[in-house]
Write a protein that holds these residues in place. Sequence first.
Motif, short mmCIF file in Angstrom:
data_model
loop_
_atom_site.label_atom_id
_atom_site.label_comp_id
_atom_site.label_asym_id
_atom_site.label_seq_id
_atom_site.Cartn_x
_atom_site.Cartn_y
_atom_site.Cartn_z
N ASP A 191 10.74 2.94 -1.29
CA ASP A 191 11.65 2.05 -2.01
C ASP A 191 13.08 2.22 -1.52
O ASP A 191 13.83 1.26 -1.40
N THR A 192 13.45 3.46 -1.22
CA THR A 192 14.79 3.73 -0.69
C THR A 192 14.97 3.07 0.67
O THR A 192 16.00 2.45 0.94
N GLU A 193 13.96 3.21 1.54
CA GLU A 193 14.05 2.61 2.87
C GLU A 193 14.18 1.09 2.78
O GLU A 193 14.85 0.46 3.60
N LEU A 194 13.55 0.50 1.78
CA LEU A 194 13.64 -0.94 1.58
C LEU A 194 15.09 -1.35 1.34
O LEU A 194 15.59 -2.33 1.92
N ILE A 195 15.79 -0.60 0.50
CA ILE A 195 17.19 -0.93 0.19
C ILE A 195 18.10 -0.63 1.37
O ILE A 195 19.04 -1.38 1.66
N ILE A 196 17.82 0.46 2.10
CA ILE A 196 18.62 0.77 3.29
C ILE A 196 18.44 -0.34 4.34
O ILE A 196 19.40 -0.77 4.99
N SER A 223 11.80 10.53 -13.23
CA SER A 223 11.76 11.29 -11.99
C SER A 223 11.77 10.38 -10.78
O SER A 223 12.47 10.63 -9.80
N ASP A 224 11.01 9.30 -10.86
CA ASP A 224 10.95 8.32 -9.76
C ASP A 224 12.32 7.68 -9.54
O ASP A 224 12.78 7.57 -8.39
N PHE A 225 12.97 7.28 -10.62
CA PHE A 225 14.27 6.62 -10.50
C PHE A 225 15.33 7.60 -10.00
O PHE A 225 16.19 7.23 -9.17
N ASP A 226 15.28 8.83 -10.48
CA ASP A 226 16.23 9.85 -10.01
C ASP A 226 16.06 10.09 -8.51
O ASP A 226 17.05 10.30 -7.79
N LYS A 227 14.81 10.05 -8.03
CA LYS A 227 14.54 10.27 -6.61
C LYS A 227 15.13 9.14 -5.78
O LYS A 227 15.79 9.39 -4.75
N VAL A 228 14.92 7.89 -6.21
CA VAL A 228 15.49 6.75 -5.49
C VAL A 228 17.01 6.84 -5.47
O VAL A 228 17.65 6.67 -4.42
N ASN A 275 0.82 -1.21 0.00
CA ASN A 275 0.00 0.00 0.00
C ASN A 275 0.85 1.26 0.00
O ASN A 275 0.61 2.19 0.77
N THR A 276 1.85 1.29 -0.87
CA THR A 276 2.68 2.48 -1.01
C THR A 276 3.23 2.56 -2.42
O THR A 276 3.48 1.53 -3.06
N HIS A 277 3.40 3.79 -2.91
CA HIS A 277 4.00 4.02 -4.23
C HIS A 277 5.18 4.98 -4.12
O HIS A 277 5.62 5.55 -5.11
N SER A 278 5.70 5.17 -2.94
CA SER A 278 6.67 6.23 -2.67
C SER A 278 8.10 5.81 -3.00
O SER A 278 8.54 4.71 -2.65
N ALA A 279 8.85 6.73 -3.64
CA ALA A 279 10.27 6.50 -3.86
C ALA A 279 11.02 6.46 -2.53
O ALA A 279 12.02 5.76 -2.40
N VAL A 280 10.50 7.19 -1.54
CA VAL A 280 11.09 7.16 -0.21
C VAL A 280 10.97 5.76 0.39
O VAL A 280 11.90 5.23 0.98
N PHE A 315 11.11 0.30 -10.48
CA PHE A 315 12.50 0.04 -10.12
C PHE A 315 12.71 -1.41 -9.70
O PHE A 315 11.84 -2.06 -9.13
N VAL A 316 13.89 -1.93 -10.06
CA VAL A 316 14.30 -3.28 -9.66
C VAL A 316 15.74 -3.20 -9.16
O VAL A 316 16.49 -2.30 -9.53
N PHE A 317 16.13 -4.14 -8.32
CA PHE A 317 17.50 -4.15 -7.84
C PHE A 317 17.95 -5.57 -7.54
O PHE A 317 17.15 -6.49 -7.42
#
Length: 264
Positions: free
Chosen positions: A39-44, A130-135, A32-37, A162-164
């Motif tokens: 996605d970043t927290e997921l990787i951190i 824009s989304d990828f640049d934000k991540v 239930n989220t679409h936020s680049a923030v 995004f994928v990683f």
Amino acid sequence: LFIYYLGPMFRAERPQAGRKRQFHQIGVETLNTHSAVNDTELIIMMKNYLEWLGLEKYVVKLNHLGSAEDRKQFASELSCYFTGVQSRLCKDCQFRLSQNVLRIFDCKNESCQPLIARAPKTALSAEAKSDFDKVSSLLSEARVPFELSPKLVRGLDYYTGFVFEVTSVGLGAQDAILAGGRYDSLIHDLGGPRVGASGFSIGVERFLLALEARGVHLEESVLKDTVYVAALVHGEETCSFYRTIAQSLVEAGKRAHFSFAKGS
């Protein structure tokens, strides 16, 4: 909403180094989220977990698959290109060409690599870029080392955006120990509501092999304290401030939680 799971899984593919018929997997999902923030927290979170267990040398590879229209256009261009060189592709890639051409990028066959290297590159829409640049910007801000990998598509067809992937040494050609990304359509495709989702999974056996290759032997470790960082001001513009505090606590050996969503 963050959830996690762990337990035994089964696969039908030919066994390889660290890839058994029965294996164990740790998964983390955000719903239930679409936020680049987010996605970043997921990787951190992933970075903190790997380093807490002792894996200090690894490579985080990032890519963005674009919008649905981006992927449709990219797949069309790839189909035209790979159809022209089809006779030079391995048997697996010839099958992938008819099923999902993006999967050709997953091929590890040496004979296919020159063809893959010359394949067209995806063009992202303004919103996807824009989304990828934000991540990418947030990861750099959080001091998470990563490299852009335009050929990274992941092996499952449901990924969007995004994928990683995280790779390490000591595993042979199939060197990924962890992978994930965004899959906003998956829950709806399975009959559920339309909710954003992203996550990753860790192959436990492969991760243990990677630790062993680095000379790391796991010992029982207990984090005694959990600290919640309460944000007085919510929003993406203040998120980095609270993340810095939480990250400092993690590096000091504490469990740290904070919310980057708006709420009371």
